[in-house]
Design an enzyme around this catalytic site. Structure first.
Site, PDB file in Angstrom:
ATOM      1  N   HIS A 124       0.816  -1.253  -0.079  1.00 51.98           N
ATOM      2  CA  HIS A 124      -0.133   0.078   0.043  1.00 51.98           C
ATOM      3  C   HIS A 124       1.002   1.350  -0.124  1.00 51.98           C
ATOM      4  O   HIS A 124       0.327   2.331   0.406  1.00 51.98           O
ATOM      5  CB  HIS A 124      -1.254   0.062   1.131  1.00 51.98           C
ATOM      6  CG  HIS A 124      -2.017  -0.771   1.134  1.00 51.98           C
ATOM      7  ND1 HIS A 124      -2.676  -1.477   2.307  1.00 51.98           N
ATOM      8  CD2 HIS A 124      -2.642  -1.469   0.028  1.00 51.98           C
ATOM      9  CE1 HIS A 124      -3.783  -2.261   1.694  1.00 51.98           C
ATOM     10  NE2 HIS A 124      -3.763  -2.363   0.334  1.00 51.98           N
TER      11      HIS A 124
ATOM     12  N   CYS B 235      12.626  16.303 -10.141  1.00 52.42           N
ATOM     13  CA  CYS B 235      12.439  17.220 -11.422  1.00 52.42           C
ATOM     14  C   CYS B 235      12.350  18.642 -10.911  1.00 52.42           C
ATOM     15  O   CYS B 235      12.424  19.515 -11.773  1.00 52.42           O
ATOM     16  CB  CYS B 235      11.246  16.869 -12.314  1.00 52.42           C
ATOM     17  SG  CYS B 235       9.739  17.197 -11.636  1.00 52.42           S
TER      18      CYS B 235
HETATM   19  P1  OAD Z   1      -7.601  -2.457  10.597  1.00 49.54           P
HETATM   20  O1  OAD Z   1      -7.519  -1.095  11.574  1.00 49.54           O
HETATM   21  O2  OAD Z   1      -8.686  -2.743   9.529  1.00 49.54           O
HETATM   22  O3  OAD Z   1      -7.504  -3.774  11.295  1.00 49.54           O
HETATM   23  C1  OAD Z   1      -6.441  -3.900  12.368  1.00 49.54           C
HETATM   24  C2  OAD Z   1      -6.530  -5.352  13.079  1.00 49.54           C
HETATM   25  O4  OAD Z   1      -5.753  -5.600  14.071  1.00 49.54           O
HETATM   26  C3  OAD Z   1      -7.795  -5.420  13.874  1.00 49.54           C
HETATM   27  O5  OAD Z   1      -8.118  -6.827  13.301  1.00 49.54           O
HETATM   28  C4  OAD Z   1      -7.331  -5.421  15.314  1.00 49.54           C
HETATM   29  O6  OAD Z   1      -8.255  -6.404  16.164  1.00 49.54           O
HETATM   30  C5  OAD Z   1      -6.036  -5.991  15.111  1.00 49.54           C
HETATM   31  N1  OAD Z   1      -5.035  -5.440  16.296  1.00 49.54           N
HETATM   32  C6  OAD Z   1      -5.115  -4.464  17.052  1.00 49.54           C
HETATM   33  N2  OAD Z   1      -4.281  -4.178  17.839  1.00 49.54           N
HETATM   34  C7  OAD Z   1      -3.519  -5.495  17.875  1.00 49.54           C
HETATM   35  C8  OAD Z   1      -2.562  -5.913  18.682  1.00 49.54           C
HETATM   36  N3  OAD Z   1      -1.923  -5.352  19.529  1.00 49.54           N
HETATM   37  N4  OAD Z   1      -1.949  -7.368  18.198  1.00 49.54           N
HETATM   38  C9  OAD Z   1      -2.649  -8.272  17.211  1.00 49.54           C
HETATM   39  N5  OAD Z   1      -3.823  -7.402  16.436  1.00 49.54           N
HETATM   40  C10 OAD Z   1      -4.108  -6.372  16.776  1.00 49.54           C
HETATM   41  O7  OAD Z   1      -6.240  -2.289   9.708  1.00 49.54           O
HETATM   42  P2  OAD Z   1      -5.542  -3.262   8.159  1.00 49.54           P
HETATM   43  O8  OAD Z   1      -6.308  -4.434   8.098  1.00 49.54           O
HETATM   44  O9  OAD Z   1      -4.289  -3.285   8.302  1.00 49.54           O
HETATM   45  O10 OAD Z   1      -5.252   0.539   3.194  1.00 49.54           O
HETATM   46  O11 OAD Z   1      -6.500  -2.352   7.131  1.00 49.54           O
HETATM   47  C11 OAD Z   1      -6.169  -2.596   5.989  1.00 49.54           C
HETATM   48  C12 OAD Z   1      -6.144  -1.443   4.844  1.00 49.54           C
HETATM   49  O12 OAD Z   1      -7.386  -0.664   5.230  1.00 49.54           O
HETATM   50  C13 OAD Z   1      -4.787  -0.492   5.351  1.00 49.54           C
HETATM   51  O13 OAD Z   1      -3.666  -0.940   4.716  1.00 49.54           O
HETATM   52  C14 OAD Z   1      -5.415   0.899   4.695  1.00 49.54           C
HETATM   53  C15 OAD Z   1      -6.776   0.851   5.349  1.00 49.54           C
HETATM   54  O14 OAD Z   1      -7.649   1.403   4.621  1.00 49.54           O
HETATM   55  C16 OAD Z   1      -5.107   1.853   2.651  1.00 49.54           C
HETATM   56  O15 OAD Z   1      -5.067   2.970   3.087  1.00 49.54           O
HETATM   57  C17 OAD Z   1      -5.208   1.371   1.124  1.00 49.54           C
END
Ligand code: OAD
Length: 238
Positions: free
Chosen positions: A110, A140
């Protein structure tokens, strides 16, 4: 049932950086640092209000200087440095914590906060500062033409061919700290499993695609990941 394997693909999401103090995307209120995703993470938002979007990412970029890799990033870097077989760490995160921990076989699907994309010359360059003030492109020299080198909703994630190839040939797929809400990353488990990989998820709560995994370990990445890496390096088993 424990299995031996040689070729590992690891997918990480915001949860792996949560214990470093980087906000996850989907908080309990559904907002990302107080903003709706569609107001800061789409090409449409950038056209509508470039100043808001630039300032949002400028703040996230500045925040990187105040956070450090945690035990999960460090354990994954140790695995990368020690594992003699194939390994690819694919991160959805735009922070630089895997890089700073020392992971080398790493791909930012990403994009990265610390890179700029020049809409005038198409160059992508390392960038460490504020974009809202319209600084010149490092390549540039054009001013006001930079945007964050981040994949927004509706844009194509980076290096998908390489990722697909790795998913088809891995024999262990591990997903860490991702909600499984955003495709194509949310579908990686299905591709890997279809091609015969064992699949393991480590997350605070079951992800949306939790049922696709052979095994789910629930807890904090800072505890689960070092234990898992120890298990892999000591026994080569998962
Ligand atoms: P999310 O915020 O959707 O999910 C984060 C996950 O991490 C959740 O399921 C939480 O339960 C878990 N979590 C939180 N704290 C934790 C910990 N200490 N240990 C283990 N797990 C934990 O984030 P992503 O799945 O990364 O894309 O989101 C995916 C994409 O959506 C991102 O890359 C971004 C976003 O929009 C873009 O910007 C294109």
């Amino acid at each position: 049932m424990l299995q031996r394997f040689n070729n590992i693909v690891i997918l990480t999401g915001a949860g792996v950086s949560a214990e470093s103090g980087v906000a996850t995307f989907r908080g309990p209120d559904g907002l990302w640092e107080g903003h709706r995703v569609e107001d800061v993470a789409t090409p449409e938002a950038f056209v509508r209000d470039p100043d808001l979007v630039q300032k949002f990412y400028d703040e996230r970029r500045a925040k990187l200087k105040t956070v450090e890799p945690n035990a999960a990033h460090q354990a994954l870097a140790r695995l990368d440095q020690t594992w003699a077989g194939e390994l690819l760490l694919v991160t959805q995160n735009v922070d630089d914590l895997h890089d700073r921990a020392g992971s080398q076989r790493l791909l930012h699907m990403h994009g990265e906060l610390n890179r700029a994309w020049c809409l005038a010359c198409d160059a992508r360059s390392p960038f460490d500062g504020d974009m809202a003030s319209g600084p010149p492109c490092p390549a540039c020299g054009q001013t006001g033409s930079l945007r964050p080198d981040i994949v927004w909703f509706g844009e194509m994630p980076y290096q998908m061919e390489r990722i697909e190839q790795a998913l088809r040939s891995c024999d262990l797929f591990v997903s860490i700290g991702t909600s499984g809400a955003v495709y194509p990353a949310a579908g990686f488990v299905q591709t890997a499993r279809y091609h015969g990989a064992r699949t393991l998820e480590m997350n605070l709560d079951p992800s949306e695609g939790s049922f696709h995994f052979h095994e789910s370990r629930m807890g904090r990445a800072g505890e689960l990941v070092p234990d898992w890496v120890e298990q892999v390096l000591s026994h080569g088993l998962c």
